[in-house]
Design a protein around this motif. Structure first.
Motif, short mmCIF file in Angstrom:
data_model
loop_
_atom_site.label_atom_id
_atom_site.label_comp_id
_atom_site.label_asym_id
_atom_site.label_seq_id
_atom_site.Cartn_x
_atom_site.Cartn_y
_atom_site.Cartn_z
N GLY A 1 1.01 -1.08 0.05
CA GLY A 1 0.48 -0.26 -0.33
C GLY A 1 0.73 1.74 -0.33
O GLY A 1 2.40 0.95 0.37
N SER A 2 0.59 2.73 -0.94
CA SER A 2 1.16 3.39 -0.89
C SER A 2 -0.03 4.67 -0.39
O SER A 2 -0.84 4.72 -0.53
N VAL A 3 0.51 5.83 0.50
CA VAL A 3 -0.30 7.14 0.79
C VAL A 3 0.66 8.45 0.46
O VAL A 3 1.97 8.01 1.27
N SER A 4 -0.34 9.18 0.20
CA SER A 4 1.22 10.73 0.39
C SER A 4 0.43 11.90 0.78
O SER A 4 -1.10 12.05 1.18
N TYR A 5 1.06 12.70 1.12
CA TYR A 5 0.19 13.94 2.37
C TYR A 5 1.20 15.19 1.32
O TYR A 5 2.69 15.39 1.86
N ASN A 6 0.61 16.42 0.89
CA ASN A 6 1.35 17.39 0.23
C ASN A 6 0.59 18.78 1.44
O ASN A 6 -0.39 19.28 1.45
N PHE A 7 2.45 18.74 2.00
CA PHE A 7 2.25 20.01 3.08
C PHE A 7 1.99 21.57 2.16
O PHE A 7 1.04 22.35 2.86
N ALA A 8 2.39 21.70 0.91
CA ALA A 8 1.66 22.94 0.07
C ALA A 8 0.98 22.68 -0.33
O ALA A 8 0.07 24.18 -0.95
N ALA A 9 -1.06 21.95 -0.27
CA ALA A 9 -1.94 22.36 -1.13
C ALA A 9 -2.51 22.90 0.01
O ALA A 9 -2.47 22.70 0.63
N ASP A 10 -3.44 23.86 -0.96
CA ASP A 10 -4.16 24.43 -0.16
C ASP A 10 -5.90 23.74 0.29
O ASP A 10 -6.09 23.81 1.64
N SER A 11 -5.70 22.30 -0.58
CA SER A 11 -7.03 21.70 -0.43
C SER A 11 -6.59 19.85 -0.36
O SER A 11 -5.56 19.81 -1.58
N LEU A 12 -7.49 19.17 -0.58
CA LEU A 12 -7.23 17.60 -0.55
C LEU A 12 -6.26 17.44 -0.79
O LEU A 12 -4.88 17.22 -1.82
N ARG A 13 -4.58 17.41 0.28
CA ARG A 13 -4.01 17.32 0.68
C ARG A 13 -3.52 16.17 0.55
O ARG A 13 -2.06 15.57 0.69
N VAL A 14 -4.57 14.94 1.19
CA VAL A 14 -3.89 13.52 1.73
C VAL A 14 -4.84 13.21 0.18
O VAL A 14 -5.59 13.15 -0.50
N SER A 15 -3.55 12.34 -0.26
CA SER A 15 -3.42 11.90 -1.93
C SER A 15 -4.90 9.95 -1.94
O SER A 15 -5.25 10.05 -0.75
N GLN A 16 -4.70 9.84 -2.46
CA GLN A 16 -6.01 8.19 -2.80
C GLN A 16 -4.49 7.27 -1.58
O GLN A 16 -3.48 7.45 -2.75
#
Length: 871
Positions: free
Chosen positions: A638-653
């Motif tokens: 399994g894999s998942v990512s988190y974008n700290f720079a995004a203004d919304s929907l920071r957690v990926s699928q």
């Protein structure tokens, strides 16, 4: 017919040639006896030139050797053998008359046979690896004439028989009662026969007349025949097939000529002629120099029509297909491969006999020159690429594409002066010695041609205008990567830095009305960096029951942090803005049309997590001398990512993958994706609200796909006389053609209904596969695909083989490409029945033919085709 007649005489010629090489003075391998005392001294007349025999011969006999000084006649009794150079003669009785320089060899009557019809020790002549049998052999050394009564031999899986063979000159033979067959039965099921033949060695054979017998019944004959009698490949006519089609009338299929130009070149050309439907030509030129290069040029052209010239519904069709193939190993590190195809859009669908080609939508051509440098981790590739869409006529070309790569190297690593106990490994040393550098560069020139069809506003079923759009693009891409992998205890820490630079000769400018190209050299420079950490740990469980000695769980987590700036910022100069007709500002990339694309939009500050899980089991073998068996139970990742720079929907699928094998019978694999955010039906998109907050639900399933496959077969048994090993016929045909690969004739006209010889050593075989996929980014809309593929084959008896294949689409509820095949082994003959019940290529084919590849054109064929294409 041509090959069989030639091969009928080869063994008979060789038999007489063996005898023509002369007999010999005597030496004996038998112990001395009283008869031997009567033998002459080494200087007697036997070794004189008077007899015409002055070469040493070694002879022996199990029973006795009798020599008469008065008559100068020698007799050998009981398993007699004579050897002269590479020639050997074996017979129960051999007689040599040194006065007349003649030899006779024959067998003896079998005393156990009450009827007195059987003999033992019949003459056998051997030359190299070939043996020749006869009931009686005689030869005169002075006149160099000889005769073989009832001669038989086997060459290249063919059996040859002659009632009498007479040599009248050095290179001329007369044969009476000649017969040839490939049937190995004691009484052959079929054979070719001719009452008289004249053979000129290494030149040609004249036979008058020729008959074909089936079960001793003559079926047809020819008044005479003249055939080449030379070794190796031979030029000749390719036998046609005759038939009749309701639309195009009577026809001859694949009638042509094969030209063996020399040992390195050959050419074949065949025609299909229709009395009321036009013609089709298939030509193939091949060349080969073993261990250096091979290649071919195939040109197919057709002009077919249906209907009379005055018929308003008459249709005319012209199709072509050109294929160029070349493979060459220039040196151990350089290779050239070319495979180019130019074809009309309807050729495969209308003419091809290959199922994959019939269903093909694109034709992809490649020419690749590859070069590697040993020990330097460098490689260079030059490629020319062409993609033709057979439906729309669109063409994409890369002329050329050049790629160069330098594998990872360590510029700061010191050279190790020694190895072994005092040496040290590559991982020893300072941290900066583990810094690795790699480079990859590409240069590409793209050219595209697209067609746009504008429909008529009055009648949309008719095309009113076709526009052609052409584009050309050039680009160069540089990628430089910097990595390091130092160890920190149980963890591997890997920092990385990537730099990318792209050069283009064009860019675009866009406004609310149009998009136009702007010429000029420009560069796009991007970079990114990050840090990753990975490790591995295990969990063990030893149940010691049911033969299970241990279960191991392996976990491989990987955590990485990456950063990339927002290259859509105006300070980089890679993006522009315009105001659309609705008054909204739209941002676009100046390089979105270019080969390698432009810079990405949005800043990336990602935290990525991936975890792999592997479950394995060890099972004790019932045989204590064998090692434990290792079985993979389940592989889950399994894999998942988190974008700290995004203004919304920071957690990926969340992406999950699963794979397992249930024994050796069933393979299961699946992938799923899950979204943590709420889907807004008004916005028709995911919004920045977690499902857990609003619905107490962790995630939505947005896509799923899985596949099941199995392959089962009966226990393989040893091949009996009724079975034929797979590909044996094809391999034998290749050997007889004198070239590597399928024969030119076979490549010219074989296809859809051509089946490999079944393997009767496997009593039955079943393979099944099921695939399913579903996507639902919008929970209200689901897109599914589901299909089942099956292949079944089994032996009804030792000589009957039944097979069927096909697929079923559960969504469209229809079958795709079903086929049924029946094979019957008839000893030296075989029967094939193929049936395609539905589809564009539906049709049938019945074929009864001789198995032997040298007689592949001797067959009876009945077929029907909805397309009017016959093979």
């Amino acid at each position: 017919m041509k090959q069989s007649s030639v091969r009928l005489l080869l063994p008979l010629l060789a038999t007489v040639l063996l005898l023509s090489r002369g007999l010999l003075a005597q030496t004996s391998s038998t112990p001395p006896d009283s008869l031997r005392i009567l033998s002459p001294s080494p200087q007697d007349t036997l070794r004189s030139n008077k007899s015409g025999v002055d070469t040493v011969v070694v002879y022996s006999a199990k029973d006795s050797i009798v020599y008469s000084l008065q008559t100068r006649f020698m007799r050998l009794y009981g398993k007699s053998e004579l050897k002269y150079r590479a020639i050997g003669l074996k017979a129960d009785r051999v007689g040599v008359n040194w006065d007349t320089a003649t030899l006779t060899a024959e067998g003896s009557k079998d005393t156990t046979d009450k009827k007195g019809n059987k003999t033992v020790g019949s003459p056998i002549l051997q030359d190299g690896g070939e043996a020749y049998n006869g009931s009686r052999i005689s030869y005169n050394f002075n006149t160099q004439k000889g005769k073989i009564a009832v001669g038989e031999t086997e060459i290249e899986n063919g059996y040859y028989h002659g009632e009498a063979i007479k040599k009248i000159d050095r290179d001329v033979l007369f044969v009476a009662g000649g017969r040839y067959t490939t049937c190995d039965a004691e009484h052959p099921h079929y054979y070719f026969s001719s009452p008289k033949m004249k053979v000129i060695l290494r030149d040609h054979v004249v036979a008058e007349p020729i008959y074909f017998y089936l079960a001793d019944v003559p079926l047809f004959g020819l008044p005479f025949g003249v055939f080449p009698n030379k070794a190796g490949r031979r030029s000749g006519i390719i036998a046609p097939a005759y038939g009749e089609d309701a639309r195009r009338g009577r026809f001859l299929s694949h009638f042509g000529y094969y030209w063996a130009i020399n040992d390195y070149l050959d050419l074949s050309s065949t025609f299909d002629w229709y009395t009321r439907g036009g013609w089709l030509n298939r030509s193939l030129f091949r060349y080969a120099l073993r261990y250096d290069f091979t290649g071919s040029l195939g040109i197919n052209y057709t002009r077919l029509h249906e209907g009379e010239p005055e018929d308003p519904a008459r249709t005319e069709r012209r199709d072509y297909n050109i294929n160029i193939n070349h493979n060459q190993q220039i040196d151990p590190s350089t290779r050239l491969d070319v495979n180019f195809t130019f074809t009309s859009g309807s050729y495969f669908r209308n003419i091809s006999s290959n199922l994959d080609e019939i269903l093909r939508q694109n034709v992809i051509s490649n020419a690749t020159l590859s070069k590697t440098w040993e020990g330097s981790n460098r490689s260079l590739t030059v490629n020319v690429y062409r993609d033709q869409n057979l439906t729309t006529g669109d063409v994409e070309e890369r002329i050329p594409s050049i790629s160069f790569s330098q594998g990872q190297l360590f510029p700061f690593r010191r050279q190790m002066k020694s190895r072994g106990l005092g040496g040290g490994s590559d991982t020893d040393g300072s941290w900066y010695e583990m810094i690795g550098l790699s480079y990859a560069g590409q240069a590409q020139s793209n050219r595209s041609k697209r067609f746009e069809v504008i429909k008529s506003l009055v009648d949309r079923s008719r095309d009113s205008l076709t526009l052609e759009h052409q584009q050309e693009r050039l680009g160069v891409n540089h990628q430089l990567s910097l990595t390091a992998s130092p160890k920190a205890g149980y963890f591997t820490i890997a920092p990385f830095l990537s730099y990318n630079e792209r050069w283009y000769n064009k860019s675009i400018v866009r406004d609310s009305l149009e998009t136009r190209d702007v010429s000029g050299l420009k560069a796009v420079r991007t970079f990114s960096g990050g840090l990753s950490a990975s490790t591995r740990f295990f969990g063990m469980f030893q149940p010691q029951m049911f033969g299970i000695t241990g279960i191991r769980h392996t976990v491989t987590p990987n955590l990485s942090v990456s950063y990339q700036p927002d290259f859509s910022d105006s300070r980089f100069g890679y993006f522009g803005e315009y105001v659309d007709r609705d008054g909204r500002k739209v941002k676009y990339s100046f390089f979105e049309r270019e080969i390698y694309g432009g810079a990405s939009i949005g800043r990336q500050e990602n935290l990525n997590l991936s975890v792999g899980n592997l479950f394995e089991m060890k099972v004790r073998s019932s045989d204590t001398t064998q090692q434990e068996q290792k079985i993979q139970l389940l592989n889950v990742g399994g894999s998942v990512s988190y974008n700290f720079a995004a203004d919304s929907l920071r957690v990926s699928q969340l992406s999950l993958s699963y794979r397992t094998d249930i024994g050796s019978f069933l393979n299961v694999s699946a992938t799923t994706t899950h979204d943590f955010y709420v889907f807004d039906e008004q916005a028709r998109a995911r919004v920045n609200r977690f499902l857990w907050t609003e619905k107490r639900k962790i995630a939505d399933l947005t896509s799923v796909s899985f596949s099941l496959s199995t392959s089962l077969s009966g226990e393989k048994k040893s091949t009996g006389t009724g079975g034929v090993a797979p590909n044996a016929t094809a391999e034998e045909r290749d050997r007889l053609s004198g070239q590597v690969g399928r024969s030119a004739q076979a490549q010219t006209y074989r296809g859809l209904f051509e089946e490999e010889t079944p393997d009767f050593s496997i009593p039955w075989n079943l393979s099944l596969s099921h695939t399913f996929s579903q996507t639902q980014n919008d929970p209200r809309q689901k897109f599914r695909s589901s299909s089942l593929n099956a292949n079944l084959s089994f032996n009804l008896t030792e000589h009957w083989r039944f097979s069927a294949s096909g697929s079923y689409d559960f969504i469209r509820k229809e079958f795709a490409a079903p086929s049924v095949n029946i094979y019957r082994d008839l000893h030296c003959w075989e029967m094939n029945v193929s049936w395609y019940p539905i589809g564009f290529y539906r049709g049938y084919r019945f074929e009864l033919r001789i198995k032997a590849p040298q007689l592949q054109d001797l067959k009876i064929t009945k077929q029907g085709s909805e397309r009017g294409t016959y093979y």
